[in-house]
Design an enzyme around this catalytic site. Sequence first.
Site, PDB file in Angstrom:
ATOM      1  N   ALA A 100       3.821   1.775  -1.001  1.00  0.00           N
ATOM      2  CA  ALA A 100       4.511   1.917  -2.460  1.00  0.00           C
ATOM      3  C   ALA A 100       3.796   2.442  -3.059  1.00  0.00           C
ATOM      4  O   ALA A 100       4.158   3.238  -4.181  1.00  0.00           O
ATOM      5  CB  ALA A 100       5.153   0.478  -2.710  1.00  0.00           C
TER       6      ALA A 100
ATOM      7  N   TYR B 202       0.695  -1.227   0.020  1.00  0.00           N
ATOM      8  CA  TYR B 202      -0.131  -0.028  -0.034  1.00  0.00           C
ATOM      9  C   TYR B 202       0.904   1.414   0.052  1.00  0.00           C
ATOM     10  O   TYR B 202       0.639   1.953  -0.653  1.00  0.00           O
ATOM     11  CB  TYR B 202      -0.834   0.153   1.121  1.00  0.00           C
ATOM     12  CG  TYR B 202      -1.921   1.256   1.386  1.00  0.00           C
ATOM     13  CD1 TYR B 202      -2.711   1.512   0.478  1.00  0.00           C
ATOM     14  CD2 TYR B 202      -1.582   2.252   2.537  1.00  0.00           C
ATOM     15  CE1 TYR B 202      -3.609   2.692   0.589  1.00  0.00           C
ATOM     16  CE2 TYR B 202      -2.147   3.410   2.472  1.00  0.00           C
ATOM     17  CZ  TYR B 202      -3.472   3.569   1.562  1.00  0.00           C
ATOM     18  OH  TYR B 202      -4.229   4.960   1.661  1.00  0.00           O
TER      19      TYR B 202
ATOM     20  N   LYS C 142       1.168   4.524  -2.792  1.00  0.00           N
ATOM     21  CA  LYS C 142       0.996   5.872  -2.439  1.00  0.00           C
ATOM     22  C   LYS C 142       2.185   6.671  -2.588  1.00  0.00           C
ATOM     23  O   LYS C 142       2.231   8.005  -2.964  1.00  0.00           O
ATOM     24  CB  LYS C 142       0.560   5.965  -0.790  1.00  0.00           C
ATOM     25  CG  LYS C 142      -0.841   5.184  -0.503  1.00  0.00           C
ATOM     26  CD  LYS C 142      -2.028   5.789  -1.181  1.00  0.00           C
ATOM     27  CE  LYS C 142      -3.004   5.226  -1.964  1.00  0.00           C
ATOM     28  NZ  LYS C 142      -4.005   6.067  -2.374  1.00  0.00           N
TER      29      LYS C 142
HETATM   30  N1  LIG Z   1      -9.320   6.312   5.170  1.00  0.00           N
HETATM   31  C1  LIG Z   1      -7.970   6.450   5.389  1.00  0.00           C
HETATM   32  O1  LIG Z   1      -7.485   6.468   6.436  1.00  0.00           O
HETATM   33  C2  LIG Z   1      -7.084   7.046   4.045  1.00  0.00           C
HETATM   34  C3  LIG Z   1      -5.950   7.634   4.722  1.00  0.00           C
HETATM   35  C4  LIG Z   1      -4.971   8.026   3.434  1.00  0.00           C
HETATM   36  C5  LIG Z   1      -5.412   7.964   2.269  1.00  0.00           C
HETATM   37  N2  LIG Z   1      -6.590   7.273   1.945  1.00  0.00           N
HETATM   38  C6  LIG Z   1      -6.939   7.288   0.570  1.00  0.00           C
HETATM   39  O2  LIG Z   1      -8.138   8.007   0.262  1.00  0.00           O
HETATM   40  C7  LIG Z   1      -8.584   7.266  -0.993  1.00  0.00           C
HETATM   41  C8  LIG Z   1     -10.113   7.058  -0.560  1.00  0.00           C
HETATM   42  O3  LIG Z   1     -10.328   6.249   0.459  1.00  0.00           O
HETATM   43  P1  LIG Z   1     -11.339   6.178   1.523  1.00  0.00           P
HETATM   44  O4  LIG Z   1     -10.522   6.323   2.801  1.00  0.00           O
HETATM   45  O5  LIG Z   1     -12.572   7.363   1.168  1.00  0.00           O
HETATM   46  O6  LIG Z   1     -12.079   4.705   1.478  1.00  0.00           O
HETATM   47  P2  LIG Z   1     -13.403   4.230   0.962  1.00  0.00           P
HETATM   48  O7  LIG Z   1     -14.498   4.835   1.685  1.00  0.00           O
HETATM   49  O8  LIG Z   1     -13.175   2.681   0.884  1.00  0.00           O
HETATM   50  O9  LIG Z   1     -13.467   4.672  -0.566  1.00  0.00           O
HETATM   51  C9  LIG Z   1     -12.721   4.326  -1.618  1.00  0.00           C
HETATM   52  C10 LIG Z   1     -13.375   4.699  -3.060  1.00  0.00           C
HETATM   53  O10 LIG Z   1     -12.484   4.315  -3.975  1.00  0.00           O
HETATM   54  C11 LIG Z   1     -13.209   3.565  -5.027  1.00  0.00           C
HETATM   55  N3  LIG Z   1     -12.725   2.305  -5.630  1.00  0.00           N
HETATM   56  C12 LIG Z   1     -12.024   1.438  -5.462  1.00  0.00           C
HETATM   57  N4  LIG Z   1     -11.502   0.713  -6.114  1.00  0.00           N
HETATM   58  C13 LIG Z   1     -12.113   1.345  -7.417  1.00  0.00           C
HETATM   59  C14 LIG Z   1     -11.907   0.926  -8.722  1.00  0.00           C
HETATM   60  N5  LIG Z   1     -11.299  -0.188  -9.391  1.00  0.00           N
HETATM   61  N6  LIG Z   1     -12.636   1.555  -9.743  1.00  0.00           N
HETATM   62  C15 LIG Z   1     -13.342   2.809  -9.200  1.00  0.00           C
HETATM   63  N7  LIG Z   1     -13.408   3.312  -8.064  1.00  0.00           N
HETATM   64  C16 LIG Z   1     -12.757   2.361  -7.052  1.00  0.00           C
HETATM   65  C17 LIG Z   1     -14.475   3.057  -4.179  1.00  0.00           C
HETATM   66  O11 LIG Z   1     -15.642   2.823  -4.941  1.00  0.00           O
HETATM   67  P3  LIG Z   1     -16.347   1.608  -5.579  1.00  0.00           P
HETATM   68  O12 LIG Z   1     -15.869   0.425  -4.533  1.00  0.00           O
HETATM   69  O13 LIG Z   1     -17.935   1.917  -5.724  1.00  0.00           O
HETATM   70  O14 LIG Z   1     -15.841   1.377  -6.872  1.00  0.00           O
HETATM   71  C18 LIG Z   1     -14.671   4.164  -3.311  1.00  0.00           C
HETATM   72  O15 LIG Z   1     -15.666   5.259  -3.846  1.00  0.00           O
HETATM   73  C19 LIG Z   1      -7.792   6.104  -1.245  1.00  0.00           C
HETATM   74  O16 LIG Z   1      -7.167   6.195  -2.323  1.00  0.00           O
HETATM   75  C20 LIG Z   1      -7.311   5.851  -0.133  1.00  0.00           C
HETATM   76  O17 LIG Z   1      -5.916   5.273  -0.160  1.00  0.00           O
HETATM   77  C21 LIG Z   1      -7.451   7.027   2.958  1.00  0.00           C
END
Ligand SMILES: NC(=O)c1ccc[n+]([C@@H]2O[C@H](COP(=O)([O-])OP(=O)(O)OC[C@H]3O[C@@H](n4cnc5c(N)ncnc54)[C@H](OP(=O)(O)O)[C@@H]3O)[C@@H](O)[C@H]2O)c1
Length: 279
Positions: A163, A161, A165
């Site tokens: 890597a 993960y 990011k």
């Molecule tokens: N939450 C944290 O602690 C955190 C911290 C740092 C960074 N982030 C980053 O924030 C971003 C959003 O994550 P989140 O925390 O909001 O989690 P989340 O609620 O699980 O949202 C993830 C989103 O990504 C979409 N997604 C996943 N695979 C996909 C695909 N193949 N095609 C299109 N859409 C896809 C999902 O939509 P569908 O499943 O409907 O396709 C969903 O809308 C991610 O890049 C994550 O790495 C999160």
Amino acid sequence: MVMPRIDLTNKPIAIAGASSGIGAATARACARAGMPVALGARRTDRLQALAAEIQASGGRAIAIECDVTDPDACRRLIDKTERAFGPLFAAFANAGYGYEGSVLTDDEDQALRDIFETNVWGSLHIVRPAIERLRAHNSGGHVLMCSSCLSKLGVPYYGPYCATKAAQDHLGRALRAELASEKIAVSTVHPIGTKTEFFDTAATRSSSGKLAFPTPDAVRQPPEKVARAIVRRLRHPRGGEVWTSLGARTMFAMANAMPGMTDRVLRTAVRKGLKKAER
Ligand SMILES: NC(=O)c1ccc[n+]([C@@H]2O[C@H](COP(=O)([O-])OP(=O)(O)OC[C@H]3O[C@@H](n4cnc5c(N)ncnc54)[C@H](OP(=O)(O)O)[C@@H]3O)[C@@H](O)[C@H]2O)c1
């Protein structure tokens, strides 16, 4: 020199990964700022419900099915945004997920390829056609990628993960310089632990089905905080990296400045985490 604030009214944004968490919160915040929003993800029922919610509160939104591992679907997301709302102003490559797993386990190979496919290639599939459109309009614009605070440090059992990011972070930084003369802003977003479905998805995708090293619930920030920071950045496109925690930004910078101490801390964390997981 103080840069004038950009009025976001009627400036369209396409958001990939808008069906939950940070993407959905960003869509709401952008719509409140007057931006027409194109919502992309795989779960179209969620997107349609969010589009209806935004429309009911006076905003403009459309739902578009988009799996970011499919470059044609990503191009369609950008094309349909312009067809619905006019020239693109911004695109946010936010789709992504994480899982817990060692770098070395053989049967993790496919998982490792898959996470790069979504988090890294998925981001490129969005930003490439977006930049093509912004270049054709020749009036600036903004592309953003959702990276993470973990882009700055490879932590044990989150190596794959981290890597992905880090790759987004580096691609974003390089693009920022490459596009500066064209007035196209490139931002990477670096959230700390955020209250979204991220941790449930990560648990499901991890081999044990649960997380040995989750971010404690108490320190997770609301996704709306990230969304507000993104809207601020869209209005004032400078700085490159979007952080919501100065403490975390400083801590990760220090961790990189003192690699020996950081390795000791990480070794202790692994020992403690593994002991806890055995109980
Ligand atoms: N939450 C944290 O602690 C955190 C911290 C740092 C960074 N982030 C980053 O924030 C971003 C959003 O994550 P989140 O925390 O909001 O989690 P989340 O609620 O699980 O949202 C993830 C989103 O990504 C979409 N997604 C996943 N695979 C996909 C695909 N193949 N095609 C299109 N859409 C896809 C999902 O939509 P569908 O499943 O409907 O396709 C969903 O809308 C991610 O890049 C994550 O790495 C999160």
